[in-house]
Design an enzyme around this catalytic site. Sequence first.
Site, PDB file in Angstrom:
ATOM      1  N   GLU A 208       0.796  -1.241   0.000  1.00  0.00           N
ATOM      2  CA  GLU A 208       0.000   0.000   0.000  1.00  0.00           C
ATOM      3  C   GLU A 208       0.820   1.278   0.000  1.00  0.00           C
ATOM      4  OE1 GLU A 208      -2.604  -0.418   3.370  1.00  0.00           O
ATOM      5  OE2 GLU A 208      -3.617  -2.163   2.538  1.00  0.00           O
TER       6      GLU A 208
ATOM      7  N   GLU B 180      -5.635 -11.104  -0.740  1.00  0.00           N
ATOM      8  CA  GLU B 180      -6.455 -10.904   0.475  1.00  0.00           C
ATOM      9  C   GLU B 180      -7.943 -10.936   0.116  1.00  0.00           C
ATOM     10  OE1 GLU B 180      -5.177  -7.495   2.729  1.00  0.00           O
ATOM     11  OE2 GLU B 180      -3.073  -7.776   2.227  1.00  0.00           O
TER      12      GLU B 180
HETATM   13  C1  GLA Z   1      -4.756  -4.660   4.590  1.00  0.00           C
HETATM   14  C2  GLA Z   1      -3.468  -5.344   4.989  1.00  0.00           C
HETATM   15  C3  GLA Z   1      -3.679  -6.600   5.745  1.00  0.00           C
HETATM   16  C4  GLA Z   1      -4.862  -6.528   6.667  1.00  0.00           C
HETATM   17  C5  GLA Z   1      -6.066  -6.189   5.856  1.00  0.00           C
HETATM   18  C6  GLA Z   1      -7.357  -6.238   6.625  1.00  0.00           C
HETATM   19  O1  GLA Z   1      -5.192  -4.902   3.390  1.00  0.00           O
HETATM   20  O2  GLA Z   1      -2.626  -5.618   3.911  1.00  0.00           O
HETATM   21  O3  GLA Z   1      -2.527  -6.879   6.472  1.00  0.00           O
HETATM   22  O4  GLA Z   1      -4.612  -5.608   7.673  1.00  0.00           O
HETATM   23  O5  GLA Z   1      -5.865  -4.887   5.397  1.00  0.00           O
HETATM   24  O6  GLA Z   1      -7.270  -6.658   7.907  1.00  0.00           O
END
Ligand code: GLA
Length: 386
Positions: free
Chosen positions: A170, A276
Amino acid sequence: MNKHKISHLAVIAMLAVGVVSCAEKPTEQVIEKPVNTMTLKEAYADKFLIGATLGASMFNTPNHPSLALAKENFSAITLDNDMKWALNNPLPGKYNFEIGDQFAQLGVDENISTVGHVLFWHSQTPDWVFKDDEGNLLTRDALLERMRERAKMFATRYGSRIKIWDVVNEAIEDDGTWRKSLYNQIIGDDFIEQAFIIADQEMPKDATLIYNDYGMDRKGRRDTVITMVNDFVKRGVRIDGIGLQGHWDMDIPTAEKIDETLTAYAATGLRLHITELDVDFLGRDGMTGADVDIQKLIATPENNPYTDGNVPAAAEEKFAVRYTDIFKTFIKHHKSIDRVTFWGVTDGDSWLNGWPVVGRTNFPLLFKRDGSTKKAHDAVIALTQK
Ligand code: GLA
């Protein structure tokens, strides 16, 4: 690849329905394994790894059901929090390895690919990382050295037992500009590049090095990521994969948008990882993205309607259709995709019970709270049988 030798489970199932008597020995005959007895990792074995994130409670609670489900159903695992800087190394010289060590060993014992999450992220990173003993911001060189120590520490401890690393998480905004994190402020606009140079030098040569972000379909971020990785590749800065978090909701991004996005990233030649994945069944109440630092909302009967855990059949169906559309798109791009990881194992594990609305009963994954499978789970598996 969809033909399976009669498995142990299939034999038990056949015994149960009287298809095979106890006296009979299973033959070496090849049968089509019924879709409803197939696991996700079996169904996708010839396409990509199917992963899930594990959390500390799964290791701390004896016989945690999600851990057993993970071993049975997934071919990749990510640790949700415990390798993040704030948890692994909260104070200078203080390290917590207990969960990380068990996680890495689980990968070896169960022959499951492991993902290190995450080397460098602006969030869940303690303040001391960016400061000297007097509390002043570090110089560029001092921060780069601190980053190198962290990479070296993980490489020394886990080596090739951790096969994939989210190197930077990010660091690019929706509009494609560099996120003005302390990393960026201290190091400069080449923070991501420096992070990958460090990872290349310190992490095992066989590790897959990934840039990971949310909202990867948004034009600004997408254009910057593509320009950046093409530039890295041209100049010999090693980067192996692009991670699309995939915190999506019931409508957005559309399957068409996902398709177009995967096509664009695949053209870089890098391996794609969906890192994710979850589908926010209850919706975001107007929030977008996955910024865990934003202010959270309050649960109400409108945004939290199924507190007893029962979802109406029509909504379950709609959820199955959404996952079907998403996985159809992944299958279309399977030659470019190495892994699809869900953020959590069961609905009970999901961060979406607490974000962006606090204290909801949400239903974003393929396994229910009791570990049973949903229609969406079977639909995702059935796609591989066509
Ligand atoms: C982000 C992070 C993760 C986690 C998710 C949601 O996307 O990359 O490590 O914290 O949020 O929990």
